[in-house]
Design a protein around this motif. Sequence first.
Motif, mmCIF file in Angstrom:
data_model
loop_
_atom_site.group_PDB
_atom_site.id
_atom_site.type_symbol
_atom_site.label_atom_id
_atom_site.label_comp_id
_atom_site.label_asym_id
_atom_site.label_seq_id
_atom_site.Cartn_x
_atom_site.Cartn_y
_atom_site.Cartn_z
ATOM 1 N N ALA A 110 0.849 -1.186 0.000
ATOM 2 C CA ALA A 110 0.000 0.000 0.000
ATOM 3 C C ALA A 110 0.888 1.241 0.000
ATOM 4 N N VAL A 111 0.520 2.224 -0.790
ATOM 5 C CA VAL A 111 1.326 3.434 -0.924
ATOM 6 C C VAL A 111 1.065 4.328 0.287
ATOM 7 N N ASP A 112 2.122 4.615 0.997
ATOM 8 C CA ASP A 112 2.035 5.504 2.144
ATOM 9 C C ASP A 112 2.493 6.879 1.672
ATOM 10 N N ALA A 113 1.562 7.808 1.592
ATOM 11 C CA ALA A 113 1.844 9.127 1.040
ATOM 12 C C ALA A 113 2.904 9.859 1.861
#
Length: 164
Positions: free
Chosen positions: A78-81
């Motif tokens: 999951a992309v962690d901003a």
Amino acid sequence: MSSGQSTEQPAEPAELDSQILVFAGSSEEDVEFAKIFWNSVSLHPPWESRLVSGDIRQRLKVANSGQQNVHISHAPPAVDARAEQVLVEAYIKEKTEEKLRYLEQAIKREDIMDLLRKQRAERIKKELLSRPYQPKYTPKVQSPTAADSSEEAWETWQTLRELD
């Protein structure tokens, strides 16, 4: 079968054990305990030679049905901003530091080149000032050539020969 070949069957494992185990010079009681002990011990083969291992799946995979099985270990993270922003900022900071380092090296190089030009100009100026006081160039006096000396040697030899 021909008469030259043996028709004996291999011996049973119990018979082989009794033939292999030899306890010479021991009491009968020690021999019995030793036989019981050695018969109870079984050595396991090394891990490399085992056909089945606990960490390897031995069964074939079941054919997939219409649904896709998603495994967490194979799913894209999951992309962690926030983490991505921190990485981008670190990258930009690193690039700016690298550019500053290159600019400092370029400035240092220019300073060195200016110093060398200044030293060269001073050296040329001093040479021009000292030129009138340097001795004039005079060509070397020519020494007799090898041909001239060989002629003189020939004449000397002729003169000595006449004296004899």
